[in-house]
Design a protein around this motif. Structure first.
Motif, PDB file in Angstrom:
ATOM      1  N   LEU A 121       0.814  -1.226   0.000  1.00 48.18           N
ATOM      2  CA  LEU A 121       0.000   0.000   0.000  1.00 48.18           C
ATOM      3  C   LEU A 121       0.841   1.267   0.000  1.00 48.18           C
ATOM      4  O   LEU A 121       0.339   2.349  -0.300  1.00 48.18           O
ATOM      5  N   ILE A 122       2.136   1.141   0.347  1.00 50.24           N
ATOM      6  CA  ILE A 122       2.984   2.335   0.373  1.00 50.24           C
ATOM      7  C   ILE A 122       3.146   2.904  -1.033  1.00 50.24           C
ATOM      8  O   ILE A 122       3.163   4.124  -1.224  1.00 50.24           O
ATOM      9  N   ASP A 123       3.228   2.040  -2.037  1.00 50.35           N
ATOM     10  CA  ASP A 123       3.435   2.526  -3.394  1.00 50.35           C
ATOM     11  C   ASP A 123       2.152   2.975  -4.088  1.00 50.35           C
ATOM     12  O   ASP A 123       2.170   3.872  -4.914  1.00 50.35           O
ATOM     13  N   THR A 124       1.045   2.308  -3.751  1.00 49.89           N
ATOM     14  CA  THR A 124      -0.200   2.650  -4.432  1.00 49.89           C
ATOM     15  C   THR A 124      -1.426   2.155  -3.656  1.00 49.89           C
ATOM     16  O   THR A 124      -1.364   1.133  -2.980  1.00 49.89           O
ATOM     17  N   GLN A 125      -2.517   2.868  -3.747  1.00 52.47           N
ATOM     18  CA  GLN A 125      -3.749   2.416  -3.091  1.00 52.47           C
ATOM     19  C   GLN A 125      -4.295   1.195  -3.813  1.00 52.47           C
ATOM     20  O   GLN A 125      -4.137   1.056  -5.020  1.00 52.47           O
TER      21      GLN A 125
ATOM     22  N   TYR B 108      -8.090   0.830  -0.376  1.00 56.58           N
ATOM     23  CA  TYR B 108      -7.329   1.093   0.848  1.00 56.58           C
ATOM     24  C   TYR B 108      -6.100   1.963   0.598  1.00 56.58           C
ATOM     25  O   TYR B 108      -5.416   1.824  -0.413  1.00 56.58           O
ATOM     26  N   THR B 109      -5.833   2.872   1.552  1.00 58.76           N
ATOM     27  CA  THR B 109      -4.669   3.754   1.525  1.00 58.76           C
ATOM     28  C   THR B 109      -3.938   3.591   2.849  1.00 58.76           C
ATOM     29  O   THR B 109      -4.589   3.410   3.883  1.00 58.76           O
ATOM     30  N   ILE B 110      -2.616   3.653   2.836  1.00 64.75           N
ATOM     31  CA  ILE B 110      -1.867   3.564   4.092  1.00 64.75           C
ATOM     32  C   ILE B 110      -1.881   4.928   4.787  1.00 64.75           C
ATOM     33  O   ILE B 110      -1.850   5.966   4.126  1.00 64.75           O
ATOM     34  N   THR B 111      -1.977   4.933   6.120  1.00 66.33           N
ATOM     35  CA  THR B 111      -1.954   6.190   6.879  1.00 66.33           C
ATOM     36  C   THR B 111      -0.514   6.522   7.283  1.00 66.33           C
ATOM     37  O   THR B 111       0.394   5.708   7.102  1.00 66.33           O
ATOM     38  N   GLU B 112      -0.303   7.713   7.833  1.00 61.10           N
ATOM     39  CA  GLU B 112       1.026   8.109   8.317  1.00 61.10           C
ATOM     40  C   GLU B 112       1.497   7.127   9.390  1.00 61.10           C
ATOM     41  O   GLU B 112       2.647   6.690   9.390  1.00 61.10           O
ATOM     42  N   LYS B 113       0.585   6.784  10.290  1.00 63.26           N
ATOM     43  CA  LYS B 113       0.877   5.822  11.365  1.00 63.26           C
ATOM     44  C   LYS B 113       1.322   4.492  10.747  1.00 63.26           C
ATOM     45  O   LYS B 113       2.276   3.854  11.221  1.00 63.26           O
ATOM     46  N   GLY B 114       0.629   4.086   9.691  1.00 59.02           N
ATOM     47  CA  GLY B 114       0.964   2.845   8.999  1.00 59.02           C
ATOM     48  C   GLY B 114       2.355   2.904   8.386  1.00 59.02           C
ATOM     49  O   GLY B 114       3.126   1.939   8.470  1.00 59.02           O
TER      50      GLY B 114
END
Lengths: 179, 179
Positions: free
Chosen positions: B12-16, B70-76
């Motif tokens: 998920l870091i590279d793309t939703q 799904y998108t990764i959050t800053e916390k993620g």
DNA sequence: CGCGACATGTAAGCAGTTACATGATTAT
DNA sequence: ATAATCATGTAACTGCTTACATGTCGCG
């Protein structure tokens, strides 16, 4: 699958053993390609006994300590041999955390990556040293009919696996540096 | 461990992506070192969302079909990066049914053994052919900062693994014949 | 007498697979 | 229309690990 079942039957074909002995084998000789804890082995032996594939007799060790010494039955031998002769599919891809990290390599910087790879290389080198030592104890290839033959094959396989892994890690380091 | 968690966050870091997309990645690009079925992915995504490591928005495909993107959050991201930088222990020995059989090789005769090894060799050769083809598509080593870099590293690793396995099987055949 | 190895079991929980269950979209 | 692919979920089960639980034997 019931692979643990066959791992246990295979051990019992050569010699009678207790659950404790089997656990020891899994943590030593078979450790490079199979493993199981005593908490999985004891229930499995119970099941095998109920299925009539093994039987046990109780031996007294010292004064009062009861050991269950397991022997494979004829039914167990037949079952094991039919499994042995069956072609097997490729084992499903082993989950490898380090390779997973390498796939995501672009998320950290070169230096951090270098540290990770060097660390992994050291760990594999230690394992290889140990395996090479074990392998060196064979100064001739064992005869095919002996239990040593299989041991020799898998030991050689384990050495080759570690050597390949270290070669791959060196390639990774090379790709990082020559840029 | 929670390794599936990090495998998903890394993607998920590279793309939703949707859960379906993630499942597809696991069965394609990551297949040589990780895998997971949709039945494991959907519940894990739900958990990650509850932990605040990912978030999703609903997209409509066609007329009524709802997709969870799904998108990764800053916390993620923080969580993922701290995992990335941590040194990892050697992955526990992968369970290998074929090697288990080879350990018990003395229980069957030379011919039966030969058939088993040849069969395994063919299967690995097919896999190697496929991997070599994929690897050949890179005519240059990708730059370290790109997602392709990791893909290149693990593909190279997969090719080397198959080559080593075939070399080992050839050794086994050699030991069998020269006796 | 104390420690490490021998010896056997169960319980709780996590990871992963197979099967169940449903329905929409797209290309032919 | 119909098949392949897209899309999301749950249930039941197997395999495996960690922790709990207990006790004996042999050696120094």
């Amino acid at each position: 699958m019931r692979n643990l079942k066959y791992a246990i039957l295979g051990l019992l074909i050569d010699t009678q053993m207790t659950g404790y002995d089997i656990a020891k084998e899994f943590s030593q000789a078979l450790n490079e390609f199979w493993s199981a804890k005593h908490s999985q082995i004891y229930p499995e032996l119970k099941k095998l006994e109920q299925e009539g594939l093994v039987s046990f007799k109780i031996e007294i060790s010292g004064e009062i300590l009861e050991k269950k010494v397991y022997t494979i039955t004829e039914k167990g031998k037949t079952d094991f041999l039919s499994w042995m002769k069956k072609k097997s599919e490729l084992s499903s891809t082993p989950k490898d955390i380090f390779r997973l990290k390498m796939y995501f390599a672009h998320n950290i910087n070169k230096n951090e990556l270098l540290v990770l790879i060097e660390d992994q290389k050291n760990k594999h080198q230690k394992r290889l040293d140990y395996l090479t030592l074990s392998f060196a104890q064979y100064n001739a290839i064992p005869k095919t009919g002996t239990p040593d033959f299989g041991d020799y094959l898998v030991l050689e396989g384990a050495v080759m696996r570690e050597e390949m892994t270290i070669a791959w890690l060196n390639n990774c380091l090379g790709h990082l540096m020559n840029e």
